[in-house]
Design a protein around this motif. Structure first.
Motif, PDB file in Angstrom:
ATOM      1  N   HIS A   1       0.834  -1.202   0.000  1.00 24.08           N
ATOM      2  CA  HIS A   1       0.000   0.000   0.000  1.00 24.08           C
ATOM      3  C   HIS A   1       0.874   1.259   0.000  1.00 24.08           C
ATOM      4  CE1 HIS A   1      -3.391   2.583   0.905  1.00 24.08           C
ATOM      5  NE2 HIS A   1      -2.681   3.116   1.889  1.00 24.08           N
ATOM      6  N   ILE A   2       1.817   1.301   0.922  1.00 20.91           N
ATOM      7  CA  ILE A   2       2.708   2.459   1.021  1.00 20.91           C
ATOM      8  C   ILE A   2       3.612   2.519  -0.222  1.00 20.91           C
ATOM      9  CG2 ILE A   2       4.546   3.539   2.392  1.00 20.91           C
ATOM     10  CD1 ILE A   2       2.060   3.464   3.998  1.00 20.91           C
ATOM     11  N   TYR A   3       4.108   1.364  -0.616  1.00 19.00           N
ATOM     12  CA  TYR A   3       5.028   1.274  -1.759  1.00 19.00           C
ATOM     13  C   TYR A   3       4.361   1.823  -3.011  1.00 19.00           C
ATOM     14  CZ  TYR A   3       8.051  -1.079  -5.209  1.00 19.00           C
ATOM     15  OH  TYR A   3       8.903  -1.366  -6.242  1.00 19.00           O
ATOM     16  N   ILE A   4       3.145   1.354  -3.277  1.00 24.33           N
ATOM     17  CA  ILE A   4       2.430   1.776  -4.491  1.00 24.33           C
ATOM     18  C   ILE A   4       2.074   3.257  -4.402  1.00 24.33           C
ATOM     19  CG2 ILE A   4       0.260   1.500  -5.792  1.00 24.33           C
ATOM     20  CD1 ILE A   4       2.259  -0.713  -6.405  1.00 24.33           C
ATOM     21  N   LYS A   5       1.721   3.692  -3.214  1.00 24.60           N
ATOM     22  CA  LYS A   5       1.375   5.098  -3.035  1.00 24.60           C
ATOM     23  C   LYS A   5       2.553   5.987  -3.456  1.00 24.60           C
ATOM     24  CE  LYS A   5      -1.751   7.260   0.161  1.00 24.60           C
ATOM     25  NZ  LYS A   5      -2.279   7.287   1.493  1.00 24.60           N
TER      26      LYS A   5
ATOM     27  N   PRO B   1      -0.682  11.256   8.119  1.00 28.42           N
ATOM     28  CA  PRO B   1      -1.002  10.618   6.843  1.00 28.42           C
ATOM     29  C   PRO B   1      -0.061   9.428   6.618  1.00 28.42           C
ATOM     30  CG  PRO B   1      -0.773  12.990   6.576  1.00 28.42           C
ATOM     31  CD  PRO B   1      -0.341  12.676   7.961  1.00 28.42           C
ATOM     32  N   ASN B   2      -0.563   8.409   5.994  1.00 24.67           N
ATOM     33  CA  ASN B   2       0.200   7.170   5.737  1.00 24.67           C
ATOM     34  C   ASN B   2       0.596   6.458   7.023  1.00 24.67           C
ATOM     35  OD1 ASN B   2       0.090   7.454   3.023  1.00 24.67           O
ATOM     36  ND2 ASN B   2       2.114   8.362   2.824  1.00 24.67           N
ATOM     37  N   ASN B   3      -0.101   6.750   8.114  1.00 25.02           N
ATOM     38  CA  ASN B   3       0.259   6.070   9.361  1.00 25.02           C
ATOM     39  C   ASN B   3      -0.037   4.577   9.219  1.00 25.02           C
ATOM     40  OD1 ASN B   3      -2.313   5.111  10.812  1.00 25.02           O
ATOM     41  ND2 ASN B   3      -2.850   7.158  10.133  1.00 25.02           N
ATOM     42  N   GLN B   4       0.696   3.791   9.998  1.00 22.35           N
ATOM     43  CA  GLN B   4       0.476   2.346   9.906  1.00 22.35           C
ATOM     44  C   GLN B   4      -0.015   1.804  11.235  1.00 22.35           C
ATOM     45  OE1 GLN B   4       4.057   0.827   7.841  1.00 22.35           O
ATOM     46  NE2 GLN B   4       2.481   0.439   6.340  1.00 22.35           N
TER      47      GLN B   4
ATOM     48  N   THR C   1       7.010 -13.781  12.129  1.00 16.80           N
ATOM     49  CA  THR C   1       6.418 -13.079  10.987  1.00 16.80           C
ATOM     50  C   THR C   1       5.880 -11.729  11.450  1.00 16.80           C
ATOM     51  OG1 THR C   1       5.813 -15.168   9.989  1.00 16.80           O
ATOM     52  CG2 THR C   1       4.677 -13.233   9.157  1.00 16.80           C
ATOM     53  N   GLY C   2       5.223 -11.747  12.626  1.00 15.84           N
ATOM     54  CA  GLY C   2       4.710 -10.501  13.186  1.00 15.84           C
ATOM     55  C   GLY C   2       5.820  -9.472  13.313  1.00 15.84           C
ATOM     56  N   PHE C   3       6.995  -9.908  13.767  1.00 14.92           N
ATOM     57  CA  PHE C   3       8.097  -8.958  13.932  1.00 14.92           C
ATOM     58  C   PHE C   3       8.645  -8.485  12.586  1.00 14.92           C
ATOM     59  CE2 PHE C   3       8.281 -10.431  18.368  1.00 14.92           C
ATOM     60  CZ  PHE C   3       8.146  -9.188  18.939  1.00 14.92           C
ATOM     61  N   ILE C   4       8.638  -9.398  11.602  1.00 13.43           N
ATOM     62  CA  ILE C   4       9.097  -8.976  10.274  1.00 13.43           C
ATOM     63  C   ILE C   4       8.128  -7.938   9.705  1.00 13.43           C
ATOM     64  CG2 ILE C   4       9.452  -9.752   7.890  1.00 13.43           C
ATOM     65  CD1 ILE C   4      10.555 -12.361   9.095  1.00 13.43           C
ATOM     66  N   VAL C   5       6.828  -8.211   9.891  1.00 13.74           N
ATOM     67  CA  VAL C   5       5.819  -7.241   9.435  1.00 13.74           C
ATOM     68  C   VAL C   5       6.048  -5.912  10.151  1.00 13.74           C
ATOM     69  CG1 VAL C   5       3.346  -6.715   9.453  1.00 13.74           C
ATOM     70  CG2 VAL C   5       4.127  -8.997   8.836  1.00 13.74           C
ATOM     71  N   LEU C   6       6.353  -6.028  11.422  1.00 14.37           N
ATOM     72  CA  LEU C   6       6.610  -4.829  12.231  1.00 14.37           C
ATOM     73  C   LEU C   6       7.818  -4.068  11.675  1.00 14.37           C
ATOM     74  CD1 LEU C   6       5.738  -3.492  14.890  1.00 14.37           C
ATOM     75  CD2 LEU C   6       7.473  -4.809  16.034  1.00 14.37           C
ATOM     76  N   ILE C   7       8.888  -4.811  11.409  1.00 19.69           N
ATOM     77  CA  ILE C   7      10.087  -4.170  10.866  1.00 19.69           C
ATOM     78  C   ILE C   7       9.745  -3.527   9.522  1.00 19.69           C
ATOM     79  CG2 ILE C   7      12.409  -4.604   9.941  1.00 19.69           C
ATOM     80  CD1 ILE C   7      12.610  -6.882  12.085  1.00 19.69           C
ATOM     81  N   GLY C   8       8.961  -4.262   8.703  1.00 19.30           N
ATOM     82  CA  GLY C   8       8.555  -3.743   7.393  1.00 19.30           C
ATOM     83  C   GLY C   8       7.765  -2.455   7.538  1.00 19.30           C
ATOM     84  N   SER C   9       6.805  -2.463   8.476  1.00 17.71           N
ATOM     85  CA  SER C   9       5.967  -1.278   8.662  1.00 17.71           C
ATOM     86  C   SER C   9       6.801  -0.099   9.142  1.00 17.71           C
ATOM     87  CB  SER C   9       4.880  -1.567   9.695  1.00 17.71           C
ATOM     88  OG  SER C   9       4.129  -2.651   9.276  1.00 17.71           O
ATOM     89  N   VAL C  10       7.691  -0.390  10.074  1.00 15.19           N
ATOM     90  CA  VAL C  10       8.546   0.671  10.612  1.00 15.19           C
ATOM     91  C   VAL C  10       9.416   1.240   9.494  1.00 15.19           C
ATOM     92  CG1 VAL C  10      10.507   1.081  12.150  1.00 15.19           C
ATOM     93  CG2 VAL C  10       8.547  -0.207  12.959  1.00 15.19           C
ATOM     94  N   ARG C  11       9.938   0.349   8.670  1.00 16.31           N
ATOM     95  CA  ARG C  11      10.814   0.778   7.601  1.00 16.31           C
ATOM     96  C   ARG C  11      10.049   1.578   6.548  1.00 16.31           C
ATOM     97  NH1 ARG C  11      15.762   0.718   5.878  1.00 16.31           N
ATOM     98  NH2 ARG C  11      16.033   0.649   3.617  1.00 16.31           N
ATOM     99  N   ASN C  12       8.807   1.165   6.313  1.00 18.82           N
ATOM    100  CA  ASN C  12       7.996   1.881   5.333  1.00 18.82           C
ATOM    101  C   ASN C  12       7.760   3.332   5.726  1.00 18.82           C
ATOM    102  OD1 ASN C  12       7.408   0.279   3.136  1.00 18.82           O
ATOM    103  ND2 ASN C  12       6.008  -0.960   4.332  1.00 18.82           N
ATOM    104  N   SER C  13       7.617   3.536   7.030  1.00 20.56           N
ATOM    105  CA  SER C  13       7.345   4.908   7.453  1.00 20.56           C
ATOM    106  C   SER C  13       8.646   5.649   7.764  1.00 20.56           C
ATOM    107  CB  SER C  13       6.437   4.892   8.678  1.00 20.56           C
ATOM    108  OG  SER C  13       7.012   4.089   9.676  1.00 20.56           O
TER     109      SER C  13
END
Lengths: 846, 229
Positions: free
Chosen positions: A282-286, A473-476, A731-743
């Protein structure tokens, strides 16, 4: 105009996907990481299940040790014996549970004795130390004793074991025998003795539960035909024929259930990863929409721009699937170790291609499915964005979004249905996932709204800013709450469930609760035993007479005269069963009358009113007023169902299915069960030693030991579940790392701006840390509270147990998970804090 | 001489709730093939909206646009994209290069969309022509503003467009760099014989074009030929 449509081919799309992708490689790799573990979990379970099925099929004879077995819970009737003789049994066994003593150190233990005659097993082998003990114990006249038991009691081959009146040398430590698992023999470890010594034990008396088994070697025989022909006859004689194929099928089904459960846990990890993908994409495409607009401006069609990013997602799904499958393939080698106590054989691992195809397909399909919503944004972006750059050009086509959501739910349902092979269970699982996710997403939204409404304007700047960040905006916020929440939910539910199960088995130090049960107390031993208790200063809590009997007729009809429908099949089970019955004049606290009237005392001239449990009433299709005829060791007795009652079987009390009034069975051959409370573990062991010496026929159930074993089994089960949950959590932590990195980029811009305006490192750190503290607490607290509700429901409806939640999830999980979240969040800020603002902007943002 | 762009009674209205905002109205003009045309006007006069409509990036509320002999109202989004790819080039104030593509890759995108096999060869030649032969594999973030605009120029001419739309091409550049870019634009345009439609604030720059369309409050205030050849 179609003629002037772009001539760029698929190769160009691939080239563009690669060109764009390689510049965003680190982020794409992070998306990939989100699904790798989920895929690995699914593939490893699938591969292992496949292998297990194969192994069971291949080793089916070795699992039973014979081609077929005829068994009976009593000495075979004449007719059954005639069948056994005509088929020519190659080996036989009588087994029973009894106390065993080790004269070397006076240790006593409840064991399962298998007195074997003949060359059993015909397939597979008895694994022992020394290696040949399995072959020599019959000739040497020795016993093979469970290896763990020997270790526990510090006994070695060469020492002796006393079973009843028999004392026999131990010739080997028994490691495994066909048809037995470590778990199945943990309550009563196995002791093998030659059949010829059985008589000497003097244990085959009234009341003892025995099983007679006859083993046959018949490799050429049509076992299915034999089973069809013989089983109905044996059924009527209270015996049963099991073939190695039917046994292995049953075993296969049992492990199928285990692998279904593990598959679901793996699937949850995969779903969690997919939520991570959806959010990251979502963030990537945005961020890519401006590029999409430029491409459209330069003449690329909607389909082309859509395909460029779709190809990227397919590629990460494919590579993620491949890596996940590779990890899963390697991981399956771990399962034989993880499940070793539950497996009756060694699993030979081989690799099949199907789970790997499944892993790759799942990787591609699920990545695309969950990325489809944000990907649709590329379709709708207008090339005018190049001129306008309105900031949020993402159109939200309602119908397309709805269609994608329906496809996602449908897929989850179909996949869970495929795993569970049950439409309703699949639906419940899908609804559960949907409701849990919806509640978590809802809570995060309500929280944000609540903060907006009641914004604490009086707070200091850093605290306010960190709160504001939650709805930037774009908060996760929602994704992070979902990732943290689901992970915590899983761990806490496992913890609470274990708590509920263990609460059942915990012994409170109350004198009113028995912790030792004596079975098979003969009438003539009763008084002497009561004296022994008294001399030790122990109170007997229960002293219950037990009479064994069989049901001969129900409403005047015998087993042979009832029809062969499903109700009748259940009824036949009642006819085949030996009931252990007691008599008393009052109900106990674990009983409650549902129908009819309880009669505690037999009145001459009236029928004998018995009380049966609701389970027996259901199985035997019995109602109040129905006639039941019993055969009490040769004496036929007419009774009438006077009442139907409910029994709390989960209570650690001695409960009965059939209850007689007093004044009927007092003179019948009977034995007693006694229970008592023995304060200390050591005192209990000493007392048992004395009892075994004085009364070798009595079986002693030490509930302390049983509970320890149950706890140990539950620990082993929870270790397996925890192992699978680990995938979800990681996986939860990877998603977390991903979300943190996205923002990250947005945060860095803000932080650099703050730094430029003069903010100190401490202030920036505080803002970021506080934001993650809020997220960590909100996510983990939501997860724990939801698991509390879930566990309460499990306790009420499944385990039917009171649930007293432990404080551990609140005191340990909540702070630990929050701390981890903060740690991951702050790891992003290192570059901002250490470098000058302009350098950071150039490096990170440009 | 024929006209490459024909605009007739164009109007664009945005609706926000119950409110309607007409950005441009009663716009009618034509642009001669091969000419250099400028649109000037103060901020908010509707210049960018008009450019977007002319290039088929947006849909008018009413009126018609004929670009390169094709009425845009008859085309769907993808057909418009294909027309742009074949006939139109763009230059934007903020360059609008694809950040994840190198200079060369940015330049050859329009050619590759056409299926041109020698796209890279053309792209290198174009970048050399704008003086960036040594920057072929640099990403936009590794180039200065002037260099980025020169890459954008090379990209705009890569598909040999019939018409080039330029939106404030020097708006983000300093005066000296801006002048160099404009000179390069005019030179390339002259060499290719492309029609150039340019939005600018800069009246001096507008005076260097052959025709100036003045907009104010969304309406044409004048449409005059200049003395510039």
């Amino acid at each position: 105009m179609s003629k002037i449509n772009s001539k760029a081919n698929f190769q160009w799309l691939l080239k563009m996907a690669w060109r764009d992708g390689k510049a965003s490689l680190s982020r794409l790799l992070l998306f990939m990481a989100s699904i790798i573990l989920g895929i690995a979990a699914v593939v490893s379970i699938q591969l292992f299940s496949d292998n297990l099925k194969q192994n069971i099929k291949q080793q089916s004879k070795a699992l039973m040790g014979a081609d077929f077995i005829i068994d009976s819970k009593e000495a075979p009737s004449k007719k059954a014996q005639a069948i056994i003789d005509s088929l020519g049994a190659d080996a036989s066994e009588v087994n029973f549970v009894s106390m065993a003593a080790f004269p070397k150190n006076n240790g006593t233990k409840l064991v399962k004795v298998r007195a074997i005659e003949g060359d059993f097993p015909f397939y597979g082998n008895i694994a022992t130390t020394p290696e040949n003990a399995g072959e020599t114990y019959q000739n040497l006249g020795g016993a093979l004793v469970d290896a763990t038991l020997l270790l526990q009691y510090d006994i070695k081959p060469g020492d002796s074991i006393k079973i009843g009146e028999l004392t026999i040398p131990i010739t080997g430590a028994l490691k495994s025998i066909p048809g037995s698992t470590a778990i199945s023999s943990s309550v009563a470890p196995l002791v093998l003795i030659p059949f010829r010594f059985l008589e000497e034990t003097d244990l085959l008396q009234l009341g003892s539960r025995k099983e007679y088994q006859y083993f046959f070697r018949a490799p050429e025989m049509d076992l299915e035909g034999l089973s069809k022909r013989i089983n109905p006859i044996l059924d009527a004689e209270n015996a049963d024929l099991d073939t190695h194929t039917s046994t292995s099928q049953r075993l296969g089904r049992r492990y199928d259930n285990v692998s279904r459960f593990l598959n679901l846990v793996a699937f949850i990890a995969l779903l969690l990863g997919c939520i991570g993908i959806a959010s990251s994409v979502h963030i990537y495409i945005k961020e890519k929409l401006q590029s999409v607009a430029i491409l459209k401006c330069l003449g690329a069609s909607r389909k082309q721009t859509f395909l460029i990013y779709l190809l990227q997602i397919i590629s990460i799904g494919f590579v993620g699937g491949l890596i996940g499958s590779a990890i899963g393939t390697a991981l399956q080698y771990a399962f034989p170790y993880i499940l070793q106590d539950f497996l009756p054989f060694d699993v030979a691992i081989s690799i099949s291609i199907w789970p790997i195809i499944l892993g790759v397909s799942l990787g591609v399909f699920m990545s695309v499915l969950f990325a489809l919503l944000p990907l649709l944004g590329t379709w709708y972006v207008s090339p005018l964005e190049v001129l306008r750059g309105s900031g949020d050009p993402l159109q939200k086509p309602k119908k397309a979004r709805m269609a994608v959501l329906i496809v996602i739910l449908l897929f989850i349902y179909l996949f869970s249905y495929w795993i569970l092979k049950d439409a309703l269970h699949g639906l419940i699982f899908t609804a559960g996932i949907f409701i849990t996710s919806a509640i978590m997403a809802g809570i995060s939204q309500v929280f944000i709204k609540w903060i907006k409404k009641y914004f604490p304007s009086s707070w200091g700047y850093t605290k306010r800013q960190s709160l504001l960040n939650l709805f930037r905006p774009n908060n996760q916020t929602m994704v992070l709450v979902l990732a943290i929440g689901l992970g915590t939910f899983l761990i806490s539910t496992l913890y609470f469930t274990k708590d509920i199960l263990l609460a059942k088995t915990s012994i409170e130090n109350k004198k009113s609760d028995a912790n030792i049960i004596l079975l098979d107390v003969q009438s003539e031993q009763e008084n002497a035993l009561l004296e022994t208790f008294k001399s030790k200063g122990l109170d007997v809590i229960d002293n219950i007479p037990i009479i064994t009997m069989r049901v001969e007729r129900i409403r005047g009809k015998s087993a042979n005269t009832i029809s062969n429908d499903s109700t009748a099949r259940r009824m036949k089970g009642i006819f085949n069963r030996e009931f252990r019955v007691t008599y008393r004049d009052a109900l106990v606290e674990t009983e409650e009358i549902l129908e009819g009237k309880w009669t505690g005392q037999f009145v001459k001239g009236n029928p004998i009113y018995i009380s049966i449990t609701d389970n027996v009433a259901k199985d035997a299709n019995l109602k109040v007023g129905d006639a039941v005829t019993f055969n009490i060791q040769g004496v036929v007795m007419e009774t009438v169902v006077g009442s139907i009652r409910k029994v709390d079987w989960s209570s650690m009390k001695i409960n009965f299915n059939i209850l007689f009034p007093t004044g009927v069975l007092e003179k019948a051959p009977q034995f007693n069960v006694m229970s008592a409370y023995v304060p200390s573990k050591e005192g209990s062991a000493a007392f048992q030693r004395d009892l075994v010496q004085q009364y070798p026929n009595i079986t002693i159930l030490d509930l302390r030991q049983v509970f320890t074993i149950v706890e140990d089994i539950l620990d082993k089960i929870s270790w397996i579940i925890n192992f699978m949950a680990f995938f979800s959590i990681l996986t939860g932590f990877i998603v977390l790392i991903g979300s943190v990195r996205n923002s990250k980029y947005q945060r860095i811009k803000e932080s650099v701006l703050l730094r430029t305006l003069g903010a100190k490192s401490k202030q920036i750190l505080e803002i970021t840390a506080l934001e993650y503290v809020y997220l960590g607490i909100l996510g983990s607290l939501t997860g724990i509270l939801l698991s509390l509700i879930g566990s309460q429901l499990l306790a009420t409806f499944l385990f039917k147990e009171p649930f007293v939640p432990s404080a551990i999830p609140f005191l340990v999980f909540l702070p630990a998970i929050t701390f981890l979240v903060v740690l991951i969040g702050l790891s992003n800020m290192k570059s901002v804090l250490k470098s000058p603002p302009l350098e950071v902007l150039r490096k990170e943002v440009s | 001489m024929s006209n490459i762009l024909k605009i007739n009674d164009l109007e664009k209205t945005y609706t926000s709730g119950s409110k309607k905002l007409t950005v441009i109205s009663n716009i009618t003009f034509e642009v001669e093939t091969g000419s250099v045309f400028s649109i000037v006007g103060p901020s908010g006069s509707g210049k960018t909206t008009l450019l977007g409509l002319c290039a088929g990036l947006d849909y008018p509320s009413s009126g018609t646009i004929e670009l390169c002999g094709t009425p845009l109202q008859d085309l769907n989004e993808d057909e418009r994209a294909a027309l742009r790819n074949k006939e139109v080039g763009f230059i934007f104030q903020n360059f609008q290069l694809l950040p994840t593509l190198t200079a060369l890759e940015n330049v050859i995108v329009p050619l590759e969309l056409q299926g041109e096999k020698k796209a890279a060869q053309f792209g290198i030649a174009l970048l050399e022509k704008v003086g960036l032969g040594d920057r072929l594999h640099h990403y936009p973030s590794q180039l200065s503003g002037g260099e980025q605009q020169r890459v954008a120029l090379a990209r705009a001419f890569s598909n040999k467009p019939s018409i080039l739309f330029a939106d404030e091409p020097t708006g983000n550049l300093d005066e000296e760099t801006g002048e160099k870019v404009i000179q390069l634009l005019f030179d390339l345009n002259k060499e290719a014989g492309t029609t150039l439609v340019m939005i600018t604030h800069d009246l001096d720059l507008a005076n260097r074009t052959q025709q100036i369309l003045r907009l104010k409050g969304g309406k044409i205030t004048s449409n005059e030929k200049t003395s510039t050849i």
